[in-house]
Enzyme design. Structure first.
Site, mmCIF file in Angstrom:
data_model
loop_
_atom_site.group_PDB
_atom_site.id
_atom_site.type_symbol
_atom_site.label_atom_id
_atom_site.label_comp_id
_atom_site.label_asym_id
_atom_site.label_seq_id
_atom_site.Cartn_x
_atom_site.Cartn_y
_atom_site.Cartn_z
ATOM 1 C CE LYS A 79 -2.327 1.660 1.252
ATOM 2 N NZ LYS A 79 -3.154 0.466 1.480
ATOM 3 C CG ASP A 80 -1.360 -3.126 -0.642
ATOM 4 O OD1 ASP A 80 -1.830 -2.800 0.469
ATOM 5 O OD2 ASP A 80 -1.875 -2.790 -1.718
ATOM 6 N NE ARG A 129 -1.610 2.668 9.614
ATOM 7 C CZ ARG A 129 -2.263 3.702 9.109
ATOM 8 N NH1 ARG A 129 -2.318 4.853 9.774
ATOM 9 N NH2 ARG A 129 -2.869 3.615 7.943
ATOM 10 N NE ARG A 130 -5.982 4.074 7.104
ATOM 11 C CZ ARG A 130 -6.109 3.692 5.838
ATOM 12 N NH1 ARG A 130 -7.059 2.832 5.495
ATOM 13 N NH2 ARG A 130 -5.291 4.172 4.911
ATOM 14 N NE ARG A 147 -11.082 -5.731 2.876
ATOM 15 C CZ ARG A 147 -10.848 -6.999 2.546
ATOM 16 N NH1 ARG A 147 -11.186 -7.971 3.388
ATOM 17 N NH2 ARG A 147 -10.273 -7.313 1.392
ATOM 18 N NE ARG A 153 -11.867 0.318 1.294
ATOM 19 C CZ ARG A 153 -10.750 -0.001 1.922
ATOM 20 N NH1 ARG A 153 -10.221 0.822 2.791
ATOM 21 N NH2 ARG A 153 -10.138 -1.145 1.671
ATOM 22 C CB CYS A 238 -1.698 -6.303 8.271
ATOM 23 S SG CYS A 238 -2.381 -7.972 8.355
#
Length: 299
Positions: A79-80, A129-130, A147, A153, A238
């Site tokens: 995904k990166d 997106r989230r 971040r 997190r 992104c």
């Protein structure tokens, strides 16, 4: 065979190298030397990723080590990877996919649905997106940038800096963590394309690369093809509130796509289905559809 592996230095990145070693040694004896690389995404921690305005924030420096001959391969969370990587490189293999879903994590206020998050709750994410998807289901929450690595997190959540945070379930599982959470269904909260897939990148036509490419996981390979082709055709980065994930049933492959407006007021989720051997064609079709409506949705 000895391989020098380029990777980021986070716990998750190093765990993914460990998973690659365990997987590839089932087929061929490989001795790994790890080269840790710090990326721009690791250095810039005070901004949401979508606001930095660059693709491949966690990829470029890691792949550069391969291009410079300092490493044989690079290990990435797929995904990166941006939709286009250096043409001298290729995704040479993928490991069996971990669960691709996102998860909503909490320490105190237990909920079983996004819509039940209490009004005014602070939800942590730095993903556009989230953020947009969440706002579609619950526009009464306060979204605050988040971040840092997974441990950081979760620590911020437990320190009451946030009421909820959203993370990839695959990273949680790979690190052996078990916070209180609910897994968000793929058909209401499609993840980042490639989420849950570990991708190995190497120089095209390199002899060592050719050896290990024979051991790519076949089913995950089809999913990676579909989702990478989707990204290329959707022409999104992104900063776009866009998700896509593929699922395989027997000889069929389904791709679930999600696109939302930035404020979450509009969201469309569409499924596309085809035979497994048409994975690339399916991803292209899904991407072309999203591209055809993205300007109208995001304006």
């Amino acid at each position: 065979m000895k391989l020098v592996v380029s990777t980021r230095g986070s716990k998750l990145s190093l765990k993914q190298v460990e998973l690659f070693k365990s997987y590839i040694n089932k087929f061929v004896n490989v001795d790994l030397e790890i080269k840790v690389v710090k990326t721009k995404g690791d250095i810039i921690q005070d901004k949401p990723l979508y606001s930095i305005g660059e693709k491949g924030l966690f990829e470029k420096e890691v792949n550069n080590a391969v291009l410079k001959g300092e490493a044989d391969i690079a290990v990435h969370s797929m995904k990166d990877l941006p939709k286009d990587i250096d043409p001298r490189l290729d995704i040479i293999m993928v490991l069996p996919r971990e669960i691709p879903n996102d998860s909503l994590i909490f320490s105190k206020n237990v909920v079983d649905d996004l819509e039940k998050i209490p009004e005014g709750s602070i939800v942590g994410t730095s993903s556009m997106r989230r953020k947009s998807f969440l706002m579609h289901y619950n526009d009464k929450v306060i979204i605050k940038p988040l971040r840092g690595n997974i441990d950081t997190r979760i620590k911020k959540l437990n320190n009451n800096e946030y009421d909820y945070i959203i993370l990839a379930e695959s990273g949680i599982r790979r690190l052996g963590l078990d916070p209180k959470r609910i897994i968000l269904p793929l058909d209401i909260f499609p993840p980042e394309p490639g989420q849950g897939i570990i991708a190995i990148v190497g120089i095209k036509d390199n002899s060592k690369v050719k050896t290990i490419s024979n051991y790519t996981d076949k089913l995950t390979h089809y999913m990676a093809i579909a989702e990478r082709e989707f990204l290329k055709e959707a022409k999104a980065g992104c900063s776009s509130p866009l998700g896509a994930v593929s699922i395989i049933h027997d000889d069929k492959i389904v791709i679930i796509t999600g696109l939302a407006s930035f404020d979450g007021k509009f969201m469309e989720i569409v499924r596309f289905k085809d035979y497994l051997n048409n994975a690339e064609k399916l991803g292209k079709k899904a991407g072309e559809f999203v591209y055809s409506i993205i300007d109208k949705v995001l304006k």
